[in-house]
Design a protein around this motif. Structure first.
Motif, PDB file in Angstrom:
ATOM      1  N   VAL A 135       1.378  -0.757   0.055  1.00 26.59           N
ATOM      2  CA  VAL A 135      -0.087  -0.066   0.245  1.00 26.59           C
ATOM      3  C   VAL A 135       1.602   1.084   0.193  1.00 26.59           C
ATOM      4  N   PRO A 136       0.876   1.911  -0.699  1.00 30.26           N
ATOM      5  CA  PRO A 136       1.925   3.401  -1.208  1.00 30.26           C
ATOM      6  C   PRO A 136       1.321   4.093   0.610  1.00 30.26           C
ATOM      7  N   GLY A 137       2.191   4.978   0.664  1.00 30.07           N
ATOM      8  CA  GLY A 137       1.940   5.386   1.904  1.00 30.07           C
ATOM      9  C   GLY A 137       1.742   6.778   1.345  1.00 30.07           C
ATOM     10  N   TYR A 167      -7.680   9.898   0.393  1.00 32.04           N
ATOM     11  CA  TYR A 167      -6.675   8.506   0.498  1.00 32.04           C
ATOM     12  C   TYR A 167      -6.823   8.271   1.653  1.00 32.04           C
ATOM     13  N   CYS A 168      -7.495   8.771   3.209  1.00 35.22           N
ATOM     14  CA  CYS A 168      -7.753   7.470   4.463  1.00 35.22           C
ATOM     15  C   CYS A 168      -8.724   7.308   4.212  1.00 35.22           C
ATOM     16  N   HIS A 169      -9.588   8.089   3.870  1.00 34.18           N
ATOM     17  CA  HIS A 169     -11.120   7.173   3.590  1.00 34.18           C
ATOM     18  C   HIS A 169     -10.633   6.009   3.119  1.00 34.18           C
ATOM     19  N   VAL A 170     -10.339   5.497   1.402  1.00 32.59           N
ATOM     20  CA  VAL A 170      -9.767   4.238   0.796  1.00 32.59           C
ATOM     21  C   VAL A 170      -9.110   3.660   2.255  1.00 32.59           C
ATOM     22  N   LEU A 171      -8.326   3.865   2.581  1.00 30.05           N
ATOM     23  CA  LEU A 171      -7.523   2.958   3.724  1.00 30.05           C
ATOM     24  C   LEU A 171      -8.871   2.506   4.696  1.00 30.05           C
ATOM     25  N   ARG A 172      -9.389   2.965   5.375  1.00 30.41           N
ATOM     26  CA  ARG A 172     -10.423   2.286   5.776  1.00 30.41           C
ATOM     27  C   ARG A 172     -11.048   0.855   5.148  1.00 30.41           C
ATOM     28  N   GLY A 173     -11.350   2.076   3.640  1.00 36.19           N
ATOM     29  CA  GLY A 173     -12.821   0.798   2.933  1.00 36.19           C
ATOM     30  C   GLY A 173     -11.803  -0.051   2.787  1.00 36.19           C
ATOM     31  N   VAL A 232      -5.779   0.772  -4.821  1.00 41.64           N
ATOM     32  CA  VAL A 232      -4.326   0.972  -5.282  1.00 41.64           C
ATOM     33  C   VAL A 232      -4.611   2.157  -5.585  1.00 41.64           C
ATOM     34  N   LYS A 233      -4.818   2.443  -6.814  1.00 47.70           N
ATOM     35  CA  LYS A 233      -5.196   3.515  -8.528  1.00 47.70           C
ATOM     36  C   LYS A 233      -5.842   4.559  -7.164  1.00 47.70           C
TER      37      LYS A 233
END
Length: 442
Positions: free
Chosen positions: A125-127, A245-251, A230-231
């Motif tokens: 996962v890209p930081g 970005y944070c919303h996607v990580l949580r998803g 990731v995209k």
């Protein structure tokens, strides 16, 4: 005549796993079933792999994923003594990769093939520092210029697609979302625009990409969903959109949790919380609720309960404000509490919390989640011995099931018959099971 050399890399990983040959074969077979390509390996083929025989191309990713899940870390082809897959040296740009991904997804007739991608617990996962403000240099299209109206159109279309997904399920909406991404949005990413408009379009594209991944999750195409996620992270970073970005990580954490992978779910939920650009009650509730569920699945009871209390405090602080970040409300908190309780072995408490969830729901809550959570309620009612209540809950699900096209709900409805099979002498249980079979054919 040459002698085949043992695969020292794979042997090392095998010893680290602590598996027997039979257990190794069983894990690979299980992942084959998860991918939609059932396998029947036993001990001899595994022994051959360790002795230097190269597994089939299609099986190597399953072996790597099985080891990654066991060892809780990424396992590469090279580490396992396998050659790099063909085409692995090619690294398409973010936009090119998104076009390829979307084009493959636009044709519903190919869905069974595309759904075969495997969920990876060790996905890289890209930081945020790796993606913020970055996008590959590309040739602009001087014939196409976009402004605020195009950004507004993309956001509006995303909302409509989200509504369709909520009301009818991802199976219908995802081909439309993919086509919109490929035919409309990606050309906008190459268009001439001011810096502000360009960032806004990247942000809008990121959320649409996330939504398309969410639809793929609903359909059970978990490997493909991870590709979209990731995209979405890359696009959000390129546009400087920290919230998305944070919303996607949580998803991504929600996806891992729903599949039962507690440790990766906790890692992703923590990454989302740590990267969050703001600390409002809304954001804290949104993040802490997911952290609680993930921790519970990972067996970290103390951390789970601490995060749940934090989510409760944050929801109480946010209730007086208009709306909540990510839709996290009292109803969502009750569902999170139900999941934490169930993961920690309190099925009865989970049932009580799901009842709380339904008392707090309002007209803004989606139809699909109502059926998913109702199915979970029925399963847990049965688990604690409330057969009639479970059948009544399942009946309400079956009444509305034909209108929803969701892979996740399909799976839950298909389970009804087997879950009720020990109770076939009960007429209500038998009728409920037979109705489920008539609707699904299984």
């Amino acid at each position: 005549m040459t002698t085949r050399q043992p695969n020292a890399g794979l042997e090392r990983l095998y010893r680290e796993s602590g598996w027997t040959l039979r257990q190794f074969a069983q894990e690979v077979n299980r992942l084959g079933t998860e991918r939609g390509t059932p396998l029947k390996y036993q001990q001899p083929p595994v022994h051959q792999w360790l002795s230097g025989h190269l597994p089939k191309d299609a099986v190597r990713p399953l072996i790597l994923e099985a080891l990654a899940r066991r060892l809780l870390r990424p396992v590469t082809h090279a580490e396992a003594g396998f050659p790099s897959p063909e085409g692995s040296s090619s690294h398409p740009t973010t936009v090119e990769g998104l076009v390829d991904l979307g084009r493959q997804d636009m044709d519903p007739s190919r869905r069974s093939v595309l759904g075969a991608g495997l969920f990876s617990v060790a996905l890289t996962v890209p930081g945020w520092p790796d993606v913020v403000g970055r996008m590959e240099a590309r040739e602009r299209n001087p014939k196409l210029r976009i402004g605020k109206s195009e950004v507004s159109a993309v956001r509006a279309m995303t909302e409509r697609l989200s509504d369709l997904d909520d009301d009818f399920g991802g199976r219908y909406a995802r081909p439309m979302a993919a086509a919109f991404l490929v035919n409309t949005v990606t050309p906008y990413l190459n268009a001439d625009a001011s810096s502000e408009t360009r960032n806004s379009m990247l942000s809008a594209a990121a959320f649409l990409c996330y939504l398309t991944g969410w639809m793929a999750v609903d359909e059970g195409a978990h490997g493909r969903a991870q590709q979209y996620y990731v995209k979405a992270l890359e696009l959000a970073g390129a546009g400087g959109d920290h919230n998305t970005y944070c919303h996607v990580l949580r998803g991504m954490s929600v996806q891992a949790a729903n599949l039962g992978h507690g440790t990766p779910a906790a890692r992703l939920a923590n990454a989302a919380a740590e990267a969050a650009p703001e600390s409002t009650p809304r954001m804290r509730a949104f993040m802490a609720g997911q952290q609680a569920h993930a921790y519970a699945l990972a067996g970290e009871k103390t951390n789970a309960l601490t995060s749940l209390r934090e989510a409760e405090r944050a929801v109480n602080q946010a209730e007086s404000q208009l709306g909540t970040f990510g839709g996290f409300s009292s109803a969502t908190l009750a569902y999170s509490t139900a999941e934490v309780r169930h993961a920690l072995g309190d099925a009865r408490g989970s049932v009580d919390s799901l009842h709380d969830h339904f008392r707090h729901r309002d007209s803004s809550d989606m139809q699909r989640s109502k059926l998913i959570f109702s199915s979970l309620l029925a399963e847990r009612q049965l688990q604690i011995g409330h057969l009639e209540a479970a059948c009544s809950t399942w009946t309400s699900v079956l009444d509305e099931y034909p209108a929803i096209h969701s892979g996740r709900i399909d799976g839950q409805v298909r389970k009804i018959s087997s879950l009720l099979s020990p109770y076939r002498r009960n007429s209500l249980a038998r009728q409920t099971a037979e109705r489920a079979i008539s609707l699904t054919g299984k």
